[in-house]
Structures are given as structure tokens and as C-alpha cells.
Design an enzyme around this catalytic site. Structure first.
Site, PDB file in Angstrom:
ATOM      1  N   HIS A   3     -27.981 -36.048  46.385  1.00  9.21           N
ATOM      2  CA  HIS A   3     -29.234 -36.372  45.687  1.00  9.21           C
ATOM      3  C   HIS A   3     -29.281 -37.865  45.335  1.00  9.21           C
ATOM      4  CE1 HIS A   3     -30.918 -32.303  45.083  1.00  9.21           C
ATOM      5  NE2 HIS A   3     -29.659 -31.919  45.026  1.00  9.21           N
ATOM      6  N   ASP A  55     -24.490 -31.025  42.425  1.00  6.33           N
ATOM      7  CA  ASP A  55     -25.045 -29.883  43.154  1.00  6.33           C
ATOM      8  C   ASP A  55     -25.477 -30.293  44.557  1.00  6.33           C
ATOM      9  OD1 ASP A  55     -27.079 -31.483  41.952  1.00  6.33           O
ATOM     10  OD2 ASP A  55     -28.533 -29.914  42.404  1.00  6.33           O
ATOM     11  N   GLU A  56     -25.560 -29.321  45.430  1.00  2.00           N
ATOM     12  CA  GLU A  56     -26.148 -29.464  46.768  1.00  2.00           C
ATOM     13  C   GLU A  56     -25.644 -30.697  47.507  1.00  2.00           C
ATOM     14  OE1 GLU A  56     -30.358 -27.135  46.125  1.00  2.00           O
ATOM     15  OE2 GLU A  56     -30.255 -29.208  45.442  1.00  2.00           O
ATOM     16  N   ALA A  57     -24.344 -30.945  47.412  1.00  2.00           N
ATOM     17  CA  ALA A  57     -23.738 -32.088  48.113  1.00  2.00           C
ATOM     18  C   ALA A  57     -23.350 -31.646  49.521  1.00  2.00           C
ATOM     19  CB  ALA A  57     -22.528 -32.593  47.329  1.00  2.00           C
TER      20      ALA A  57
END
Length: 536
Positions: A278, A341-343
Site C-alpha cells: 500500500h 496488510d495485503e503485502a
């Protein structure tokens, strides 16, 4: 959308000079306006109080009512001034703030010896002779004032003179929170929101005893906080948002103003810089943060998981250290959120290595680290907080990973996406929001128990709850409010009220009574068919 106030006034300015120059006139009914009904039931507030004992006659505010502050502290005077600033416009009464020890009126008392009230609890007693709110600490006194507001007719929230009578039902409320963390997250990265818009949201949160404001300050679409050592993060990385447009960022002075404003409402700001994924706004701002040394273009879409800081590069940790150092210096609260998150574009090995170093930077500058629950797939630092955003249907293995961390000392804040992500659509025809976690009507967002939600996690590890509001589809305050209300009050109740009070059939009636209050405050809320809203 409903017409709103032009400036936040839910609590009024805390800089108001008490009683200065306010005329003590009574409120007369406007032409054609019916008198308000009698006092509401004592327990008809949100969140539900721990103990409610109705008794005796109501107290009626009159032109002679004063607000007495027994304690001479600056905090007590500020809370009294905030209360007066809410009550004066709608009642038309002067409501002078005094220290004379006189009888009757509204009395705010700090310094209770009742240890059961803790840091945030209060006792409110109302009878014919007046209302007294007692607390051990200023936060408790402030929360007691929010309960007093809800015990008065909804029209008290308006900023023009309204008809009375202004009655508070008789009896005693003794109240303290179930969980210490009762949060709301606002994503200002997908769409940027101004200082005044954030202050308006802070005021709405405060009415329901929320005590943490989590600001999501960076993402692929925008970097929203000035960092002196890396100035292009804000000036370039903050120059756009989802769908294009000018974006924006907060100067350090503006951020400090927001932190102070939240603090005056006894709300702690938890800033988030999401890493290592992100991060496209940062990568676009500084080519050296990319492994290939090439800056990608600014991004205005909504896809996730494609960006990553370059974990092997030394400059990455110069960047992390500088950002954490400057942000920590501006943030008096205990926490700093590093995302995680969401790496998806970061290997597991690199993710673990990066989170070790990012957590060390947070500790170096005196803060406690918070991360999304993927942090538990690395090695959470001692005292770390993991924010769980999975679903009811998230795999047992992923839930167990979080629960194991909880058993090993990591505290958990619960934000299940299919329960309290406020950007989820209410139903398929909701014009705003997303639906990747499903549709979340008001009952679903309320009807679960945080202490029992995560299998294998000890109840003692649950720090509380937090309702995120992501803004891929939300660009105005009206849109924020339509998605947050009426679900947010239910999240606040999950965090504050004893489990014994948790009952949908009771709650929906109390929530319905909030409808006129939300309307009086200019909140354009969703009229859920699950709630028996008052006619009209």
C-alpha cells in the site's frame, strides 16, 4: 442529502468563555410548534449503561439553571463549557458556569473515590433538585456529559432556539466501559478529507463514547501527512486520490490541531503509515525507494497488493526511521500503526525482515506498535496490538495464527470486515460502498460478542473493537455519515456496554430513539428497515 451545519458543533468550542455575554432568556415554542413530550426513559441511551435505576421526579432545566463545577481543574471547566455550548443555542438559557457551590442545576464533580468507575466511568444522578455527574477522571466526566445529552430531548442538539420543556428523567446511572479500546478508523488516503470534515466526524464519534481515532494516512492513492525529511511524500504523493482530483495533505500544524481537537474530546489519535505494501504514493514520490530505482506513476485506482517498499535497500530504513520519528514526535498518544496488510508483492521472508525493523523503529521512538493482523505472520513485538479484519468465514488456520499470538501476549483489536467495516453496503441497492465482504445490515453489525468472536483467543487478550471506514467510494461528509450511521453507535455499544445488556430487540428500540437526534445534528443516516424509527 440533508442540509448540514456549516461547522462542527456537536460539542461546541472548548475555548468558549463560560457564560460570557449570554442572555438568560427562556425558550418559547415557535409558531405552530408542539411542545416536546415528557422525559424519555432513563436507560434509553446508546451505548447502554452498565446500571440504570429509575427513581423519583425528573429535573427540568429552566432559565435559572446553572452549571456548577466543584473541582477547580481546567479539564472540568472545559467539559462544563462544552456542555454549555451544546445547551445554550437550543434552550436559549444563559447556563452560567459557576464555582460557588450553590445547590441545584447541573453539577460536575471530579475526584470520586469509587475505584469501580475506573478511568472512563461516571455516575449520573437526576432528581427534581438537579443533575449531578461524578467521575474519578476527566474522561469519565466527559462521557457522563454525553449521556446527559442523550437524556434530554433530541432538539437540544439544534443550533437554534427550540421549544422545551428540557427534562432529564429521575434516577441514577452508574457506568464504565467493558473494553478500553473503542475505535473508529477513517481512511483519508483513498479520498482526502479536510481538517473540518475530520473534526465533524470526531464530534459524532464522541457522542457515542468512542475513544480512539485511527487515521489511515498513507496508501497507494495518496500520502496525507507532511514529513519534513521527505517533503515530496505530501506535496507529490498527496496530490491525487481515487478517480483523480487534487487530493491533499495535512501540514504538521493541521495534524497537531486534529490531535488536540480529538484530545479535547478524550479521544486518542492512532496514526497509520501502511507498510511495506500500500505504498505506491511513496514509491512515486521517491525513485530510490523502488528496487529498480524507477518511480511508478501516481495511482488513482482501487486495486490492492501490487506495491512494495524495497526491503533489501538501506535507504528504505532511513525512510521508515524518518517517517516514524517525525510522526511519533507529533503524536502524544501511545500507539503508531504500521499497517502490514495485503503485502502480496513482498515475499514472506522479506515481510518478516521488514516488520522486525519497522517495529523496532516504533519502539525506538517510544510508541507501541499496532499492525493489521497479518503482523502475526511475522514476529509481533512485545506489547504489540494486532487488528483483526478477517471474516466469519476466514480460514481456521488464519484465525488460529492470530489466536496463537493472542495467547502469547499480543493484544487484539477486532474489526471483522463482514461485521463492522462501515464501507460495506447495507444491501445490494446501496448506492455507496463495496460488497467484497458481503452485505452488512444494522443487526449483523451489532449482533456478535467480541469476547467470544475469535476461537482460541483468550477474552483477556481482546483490547476492544474498531470500526474502519474505507473511502474508495466516499468523497463527502454526507457519504461518510450515510455509511457510518446507524451502524457506528452499535459498534460503540459493543465496546462500551456489559455483555449482559446485549440484546438486539432492546437495542433497536434505543437506536430508533437516536434517529431524531441524528437528524437534529444534520447526520444523513440510513433508515434501515430493521429499526422501528419514529414516524416523520
Amino acid at each position: 442529502m440533508r442540509q448540514r451545519r456549516t461547522l462542527p458543533r456537536l460539542l461546541g468550542s472548548l475555548l468558549l468563555v463560560a457564560a460570557a455575554g449570554v442572555a438568560g432568556v427562556g425558550a418559547a415554542p415557535a409558531p405552530g410548534q408542539a411542545p416536546a413530550p415528557g422525559p424519555r426513559p432513563l436507560g434509553e441511551v446508546v451505548p447502554a449503561p452498565a446500571s440504570v435505576r429509575p427513581a423519583g421526579s425528573p429535573y427540568t432545566l429552566t432559565p435559572a439553571t446553572r452549571i456548577h463545577v466543584d473541582d477547580g481543574s481546567r479539564e472540568a471547566r472545559r467539559i462544563a463549557a462544552a456542555l454549555a455550548s451544546v445547551l445554550r443555542p437550543s434552550t436559549g438559557y444563559a447556563l452560567p458556569i459557576t464555582h460557588d457551590g450553590g445547590r441545584g442545576g447541573i453539577r460536575l464533580v471530579l475526584g470520586s473515590r469509587d475505584k469501580g468507575l475506573g478511568e472512563e466511568g461516571y455516575r449520573l444522578h437526576s432528581g427534581r433538585g438537579g443533575v449531578t455527574i461524578t467521575a474519578r477522571k476527566p474522561a469519565g466526566l466527559f462521557h457522563g456529559v454525553q449521556t446527559l445529552r442523550q437524556l434530554l430531548p433530541a432538539a437540544v442538539e439544534k443550533d437554534t432556539r427550540q421549544a422545551g420543556p428540557w427534562q432529564v428523567p429521575g434516577g441514577t446511572i452508574t457506568d464504565a466501559p467493558r473494553f478500553g479500546h473503542r475505535g473508529a478508523m477513517l481512511d483519508v488516503s483513498r479520498h482526502f478529507f479536510t481538517v473540518d470534515q475530520v473534526k465533524r466526524y470526531i464530534d459524532q464519534l464522541a457522542l457515542y463514547k468512542i475513544n480512539k481515532l485511527h487515521l489511515h494516512l498513507s496508501d497507494d492513492q495518496g500520502w496525507r501527512i507532511a514529513i519534513d525529511s521527505w517533503p515530496r511524500l505530501a506535496t507529490y504523493g498527496g496530490s491525487t486520490q481515487v478517480g483523480g482530483g487534487p487530493g491533499g495533505h495535512y501540514t504538521k500544524a493541521q495534524y497537531k490541531d486534529l490531535v488536540a481537537y480529538a484530545g479535547s474530546r478524550h479521544m486518542e489519535v492512532v496514526p497509520e503509515i501502511d507498510m511495506p505494501g500500500h505504498t505506491n504514493a511513496a514509491l512515486a514520490s521517491y525513485a530510490e525507494l523502488n528496487c529498480d530505482g524507477v518511480a511508478p506513476p501516481l495511482y488513482t485506482g482501487t486495486a490492492v497488493g501490487f506495491s512494495s517498499l524495497c526491503v533489501p535497500k538501506a535507504v528504505t530504513y532511513d525512510f521508515v526511521d524518518d517517517v516514524v520519528r517525525e510522526l511519533a514526535a507529533m503524536t502524544p498518544g501511545r500507539y503508531l500503526h504500521i499497517g502490514g496488510d495485503e503485502a502480496h508483492s513482498t515475499s514472506h521472508e522479506d515481510y518478516v525482515a521488514f516488520m522486525d525493523r519497522a517495529q523496532a523503529a516504533v519502539a525506538e521512538y517510544g510508541k507501541t506498535v499496532v499492525g493489521w493482523h497479518q503482523l502475526t505472520g511475522a514476529t509481533p513485538a512485545e506489547g504489540a496490538v494486532a487488528q483483526y479484519w478477517g471474516l466469519d468465514g476466514t480460514s481456521a488456520a488464519e484465525k488460529e495464527q492470530v489466536a496463537k499470538a493472542a495467547r502469547n501476549g499480543t493484544r487484539i483489536v477486532l474489526s471483522p470486515a463482514d461485521r463492522i467495516y462501515l464501507d460495506m453496503k447495507y444491501h445490494k441497492d446501496t448506492p455507496l460502498g463495496l460488497a467484497w465482504a458481503g452485505y452488512v445490515e444494522v443487526q449483523r453489525s451489532y449482533d456478535w460478542d467480541p469476547a467470544a468472536y475469535l476461537p482460541g483467543a483468550p477474552a483477556s487478550a481482546i483490547a476492544g473493537v474498531e470500526a474502519p471506514l474505507w473511502t474508495e467510494t466516499l468523497a463527502t461528509s454526507d457519504q461518510l455519515e450515510f455509511m457510518a450511521f446507524p451502524r457506528l453507535p452499535g459498534v460503540a455499544e459493543l465496546g462500551w456496554s456489559p455483555a449482559s445488556t446485549h440484546d438486539w430487540d432492546d437495542y433497536k428500540v434505543r437506536l430508533a430513539a437516536q434517529g431524531p437526534r441524528m437528524s437534529a445534528l444534520g447526520i444523513d443516516y440510513y433508515r434501515s428497515p430493521q429499526v422501528p424509527w419514529p414516524a416523520g
